[in-house]
Scaffold this motif. Sequence first.
Motif, PDB file in Angstrom:
ATOM      1  N   GLU A   1       0.820  -1.207   0.000  1.00 21.13           N
ATOM      2  CA  GLU A   1       0.000   0.000   0.000  1.00 21.13           C
ATOM      3  C   GLU A   1       0.857   1.261   0.000  1.00 21.13           C
ATOM      4  O   GLU A   1       1.801   1.387   0.790  1.00 21.13           O
ATOM      5  CB  GLU A   1      -0.943   0.019   1.198  1.00 21.13           C
ATOM      6  CG  GLU A   1      -2.022  -1.044   1.131  1.00 21.13           C
ATOM      7  CD  GLU A   1      -3.085  -0.886   2.203  1.00 21.13           C
ATOM      8  OE1 GLU A   1      -2.966   0.044   3.046  1.00 21.13           O
ATOM      9  OE2 GLU A   1      -4.052  -1.674   2.209  1.00 21.13           O
ATOM     10  N   LEU A   2       0.507   2.191  -0.914  1.00 19.27           N
ATOM     11  CA  LEU A   2       1.078   3.526  -0.932  1.00 19.27           C
ATOM     12  C   LEU A   2       0.003   4.488  -0.453  1.00 19.27           C
ATOM     13  O   LEU A   2      -1.179   4.295  -0.704  1.00 19.27           O
ATOM     14  CB  LEU A   2       1.523   3.910  -2.340  1.00 19.27           C
ATOM     15  CG  LEU A   2       2.492   2.974  -3.064  1.00 19.27           C
ATOM     16  CD1 LEU A   2       2.834   3.546  -4.440  1.00 19.27           C
ATOM     17  CD2 LEU A   2       3.752   2.722  -2.254  1.00 19.27           C
ATOM     18  N   ARG A   3       0.418   5.590   0.201  1.00 14.22           N
ATOM     19  CA  ARG A   3      -0.538   6.557   0.729  1.00 14.22           C
ATOM     20  C   ARG A   3      -0.065   7.971   0.455  1.00 14.22           C
ATOM     21  O   ARG A   3       1.129   8.274   0.526  1.00 14.22           O
ATOM     22  CB  ARG A   3      -0.735   6.367   2.240  1.00 14.22           C
ATOM     23  CG  ARG A   3      -1.380   5.032   2.600  1.00 14.22           C
ATOM     24  CD  ARG A   3      -1.480   4.818   4.093  1.00 14.22           C
ATOM     25  NE  ARG A   3      -2.090   3.524   4.400  1.00 14.22           N
ATOM     26  CZ  ARG A   3      -3.383   3.342   4.638  1.00 14.22           C
ATOM     27  NH1 ARG A   3      -4.206   4.400   4.644  1.00 14.22           N
ATOM     28  NH2 ARG A   3      -3.868   2.142   4.901  1.00 14.22           N
ATOM     29  N   ALA A   4      -1.062   8.844   0.153  1.00 10.95           N
ATOM     30  CA  ALA A   4      -0.813  10.275  -0.020  1.00 10.95           C
ATOM     31  C   ALA A   4      -2.072  10.997   0.447  1.00 10.95           C
ATOM     32  O   ALA A   4      -3.077  10.989  -0.256  1.00 10.95           O
ATOM     33  CB  ALA A   4      -0.494  10.621  -1.475  1.00 10.95           C
ATOM     34  N   GLY A   5      -2.031  11.581   1.630  1.00 13.15           N
ATOM     35  CA  GLY A   5      -3.232  12.180   2.200  1.00 13.15           C
ATOM     36  C   GLY A   5      -4.290  11.115   2.413  1.00 13.15           C
ATOM     37  O   GLY A   5      -4.029  10.074   3.034  1.00 13.15           O
TER      38      GLY A   5
ATOM     39  N   ASP B   1       6.675   6.134   0.978  1.00 15.43           N
ATOM     40  CA  ASP B   1       5.281   6.142   1.405  1.00 15.43           C
ATOM     41  C   ASP B   1       4.322   6.278   0.228  1.00 15.43           C
ATOM     42  O   ASP B   1       3.233   5.688   0.220  1.00 15.43           O
ATOM     43  CB  ASP B   1       5.036   7.287   2.393  1.00 15.43           C
ATOM     44  CG  ASP B   1       5.702   7.053   3.737  1.00 15.43           C
ATOM     45  OD1 ASP B   1       6.083   5.902   4.017  1.00 15.43           O
ATOM     46  OD2 ASP B   1       5.846   8.024   4.500  1.00 15.43           O
ATOM     47  N   SER B   2       4.717   7.064  -0.787  1.00 21.03           N
ATOM     48  CA  SER B   2       3.795   7.378  -1.884  1.00 21.03           C
ATOM     49  C   SER B   2       4.314   6.986  -3.257  1.00 21.03           C
ATOM     50  O   SER B   2       3.703   7.337  -4.269  1.00 21.03           O
ATOM     51  CB  SER B   2       3.471   8.878  -1.884  1.00 21.03           C
ATOM     52  OG  SER B   2       4.660   9.635  -2.079  1.00 21.03           O
ATOM     53  N   SER B   3       5.417   6.249  -3.325  1.00 22.27           N
ATOM     54  CA  SER B   3       6.006   5.906  -4.617  1.00 22.27           C
ATOM     55  C   SER B   3       6.629   4.521  -4.567  1.00 22.27           C
ATOM     56  O   SER B   3       7.158   4.098  -3.535  1.00 22.27           O
ATOM     57  CB  SER B   3       7.074   6.936  -4.997  1.00 22.27           C
ATOM     58  OG  SER B   3       7.702   6.606  -6.210  1.00 22.27           O
ATOM     59  N   ALA B   4       6.532   3.810  -5.687  1.00 19.85           N
ATOM     60  CA  ALA B   4       7.162   2.492  -5.788  1.00 19.85           C
ATOM     61  C   ALA B   4       7.694   2.305  -7.197  1.00 19.85           C
ATOM     62  O   ALA B   4       7.036   2.666  -8.178  1.00 19.85           O
ATOM     63  CB  ALA B   4       6.167   1.379  -5.455  1.00 19.85           C
ATOM     64  N   THR B   5       8.886   1.748  -7.295  1.00 15.56           N
ATOM     65  CA  THR B   5       9.474   1.382  -8.579  1.00 15.56           C
ATOM     66  C   THR B   5       9.686  -0.121  -8.590  1.00 15.56           C
ATOM     67  O   THR B   5      10.332  -0.671  -7.696  1.00 15.56           O
ATOM     68  CB  THR B   5      10.812   2.101  -8.817  1.00 15.56           C
ATOM     69  OG1 THR B   5      10.595   3.514  -8.809  1.00 15.56           O
ATOM     70  CG2 THR B   5      11.399   1.700 -10.156  1.00 15.56           C
TER      71      THR B   5
ATOM     72  N   ARG C   1       6.978   2.471 -12.604  1.00 11.57           N
ATOM     73  CA  ARG C   1       6.983   3.375 -11.451  1.00 11.57           C
ATOM     74  C   ARG C   1       5.584   3.927 -11.214  1.00 11.57           C
ATOM     75  O   ARG C   1       4.922   4.404 -12.140  1.00 11.57           O
ATOM     76  CB  ARG C   1       7.967   4.526 -11.653  1.00 11.57           C
ATOM     77  CG  ARG C   1       7.905   5.544 -10.517  1.00 11.57           C
ATOM     78  CD  ARG C   1       9.067   6.483 -10.489  1.00 11.57           C
ATOM     79  NE  ARG C   1       8.891   7.491  -9.449  1.00 11.57           N
ATOM     80  CZ  ARG C   1       9.875   8.113  -8.824  1.00 11.57           C
ATOM     81  NH1 ARG C   1      11.122   7.824  -9.140  1.00 11.57           N
ATOM     82  NH2 ARG C   1       9.627   9.023  -7.901  1.00 11.57           N
ATOM     83  N   TYR C   2       5.152   3.847  -9.961  1.00 12.45           N
ATOM     84  CA  TYR C   2       3.885   4.423  -9.529  1.00 12.45           C
ATOM     85  C   TYR C   2       4.170   5.575  -8.567  1.00 12.45           C
ATOM     86  O   TYR C   2       4.888   5.392  -7.572  1.00 12.45           O
ATOM     87  CB  TYR C   2       3.034   3.388  -8.801  1.00 12.45           C
ATOM     88  CG  TYR C   2       2.576   2.219  -9.640  1.00 12.45           C
ATOM     89  CD1 TYR C   2       1.520   2.352 -10.538  1.00 12.45           C
ATOM     90  CD2 TYR C   2       3.173   0.965  -9.514  1.00 12.45           C
ATOM     91  CE1 TYR C   2       1.081   1.272 -11.298  1.00 12.45           C
ATOM     92  CE2 TYR C   2       2.739  -0.119 -10.264  1.00 12.45           C
ATOM     93  CZ  TYR C   2       1.697   0.045 -11.154  1.00 12.45           C
ATOM     94  OH  TYR C   2       1.262  -1.033 -11.899  1.00 12.45           O
ATOM     95  N   ASP C   3       3.596   6.742  -8.854  1.00 14.82           N
ATOM     96  CA  ASP C   3       3.700   7.905  -7.972  1.00 14.82           C
ATOM     97  C   ASP C   3       2.295   8.358  -7.613  1.00 14.82           C
ATOM     98  O   ASP C   3       1.533   8.814  -8.479  1.00 14.82           O
ATOM     99  CB  ASP C   3       4.459   9.049  -8.651  1.00 14.82           C
ATOM    100  CG  ASP C   3       5.944   8.765  -8.759  1.00 14.82           C
ATOM    101  OD1 ASP C   3       6.612   8.693  -7.718  1.00 14.82           O
ATOM    102  OD2 ASP C   3       6.432   8.600  -9.900  1.00 14.82           O
ATOM    103  N   LEU C   4       1.945   8.222  -6.343  1.00 14.56           N
ATOM    104  CA  LEU C   4       0.604   8.573  -5.870  1.00 14.56           C
ATOM    105  C   LEU C   4       0.609   9.970  -5.281  1.00 14.56           C
ATOM    106  O   LEU C   4       1.515  10.346  -4.527  1.00 14.56           O
ATOM    107  CB  LEU C   4       0.158   7.562  -4.813  1.00 14.56           C
ATOM    108  CG  LEU C   4      -1.226   7.777  -4.203  1.00 14.56           C
ATOM    109  CD1 LEU C   4      -2.324   7.606  -5.237  1.00 14.56           C
ATOM    110  CD2 LEU C   4      -1.437   6.838  -3.021  1.00 14.56           C
ATOM    111  N   ARG C   5      -0.418  10.738  -5.641  1.00 15.56           N
ATOM    112  CA  ARG C   5      -0.669  12.035  -5.013  1.00 15.56           C
ATOM    113  C   ARG C   5      -2.096  12.025  -4.510  1.00 15.56           C
ATOM    114  O   ARG C   5      -2.914  11.215  -4.950  1.00 15.56           O
ATOM    115  CB  ARG C   5      -0.477  13.181  -6.013  1.00 15.56           C
ATOM    116  CG  ARG C   5       0.847  13.146  -6.751  1.00 15.56           C
ATOM    117  CD  ARG C   5       0.992  14.316  -7.716  1.00 15.56           C
ATOM    118  NE  ARG C   5      -0.151  14.457  -8.607  1.00 15.56           N
ATOM    119  CZ  ARG C   5      -0.374  13.729  -9.702  1.00 15.56           C
ATOM    120  NH1 ARG C   5       0.492  12.773 -10.030  1.00 15.56           N
ATOM    121  NH2 ARG C   5      -1.427  13.941 -10.468  1.00 15.56           N
ATOM    122  N   GLU C   6      -2.419  12.933  -3.628  1.00 14.99           N
ATOM    123  CA  GLU C   6      -3.790  12.957  -3.119  1.00 14.99           C
ATOM    124  C   GLU C   6      -4.780  13.229  -4.246  1.00 14.99           C
ATOM    125  O   GLU C   6      -5.913  12.757  -4.216  1.00 14.99           O
ATOM    126  CB  GLU C   6      -3.943  13.998  -2.016  1.00 14.99           C
ATOM    127  CG  GLU C   6      -5.264  13.896  -1.290  1.00 14.99           C
ATOM    128  CD  GLU C   6      -5.270  14.599   0.050  1.00 14.99           C
ATOM    129  OE1 GLU C   6      -6.162  14.301   0.863  1.00 14.99           O
ATOM    130  OE2 GLU C   6      -4.387  15.447   0.287  1.00 14.99           O
TER     131      GLU C   6
END
Length: 309
Positions: A18-22, A116-120, A144-149
């Motif tokens: 799990e990645l989290r952003a806000g 916390d909010s990114s995975a490669t 690559r996944y970059d999560l933002r709120e």
Amino acid sequence: MPAPCAGQRERSLSPTLELRAGNAILGLLPDVGGSIAFWRNSDMEFLHPVTDPHLVAQHGRAVAGYPLIPFSNRVAGDRFRFEGVDYHLAPSFAGENCAIHGNGWQRRWRIDMLSDSSATLVLEHVATRDLALQWPFNYRAQLRYDLREAGLSIGLLLENTDIRSQPVGMGFHPYFPRHDGLKLGFAASSVWTNGPDHAPALRVPAEGAWSFAHMRDAGESAIDNCYAGWSGSAFLRWPRREYALTVEAGAALRHLVLFTPPQHPYIGLEPVSNMNDGFNHPDIADNGVRVLAPGEKMEGHIRMTLSRC
């Protein structure tokens, strides 16, 4: 030692990352093709998890999106010819004699970097023994996944690690929820109709019932076709939930596959580089297939941005 059964393989898979952003949460399944398990916030699910029994290599796991590497959609008859050599791929879609969506979705990916909010994630494909039937050339892929709120970015990279040139394509296959009056809009110049084998048959203008130039209900008709000359932007709106999503793709991804299966609670909207069965259509100038020399790389970028409407 006997090979493990499907249930044993399923139990050996790692739990969801799990990645989290806000308030936003992104679930990832590195062991299941680097797939997305879910993307949601406190009051809305932006991707719809789907269990597809035809995709046996997903081991019955529900996935909400997955990478298409090293090609998108079908290779008709599991065969293509490249630089004078005939290649045969193993079928990967139950019920059809075809290889579909490359082999990245069939493989376990390694976690290379994580925050916390990114995975490669990384996949090293070496075409030995049975793996050569998935894809006959060596490659290295990075996802690559970059999560933002307020959004999600997906980066794809494919490097030819073989000593030979190879034809490639790429893309991403997300499933979007169809509820709450989903509206869809995008611009494209043409669309490929399908033959009996679901391979492209005839290229026609993206007009009339094929057109989404003006936003309309995504559930009006059953479509499973590849659009060409896509502008690179698509717009989804869930008016009863007051959410909108803009999907933007980089210049390498100028085809768009739209999948609107009747009576299902989702649609597929796939930014991809190559037309369906592109390897068998070298005569089409904009088939989107890229030939990578040894050591050469290809990149694709997708950005999904949320807003309230």
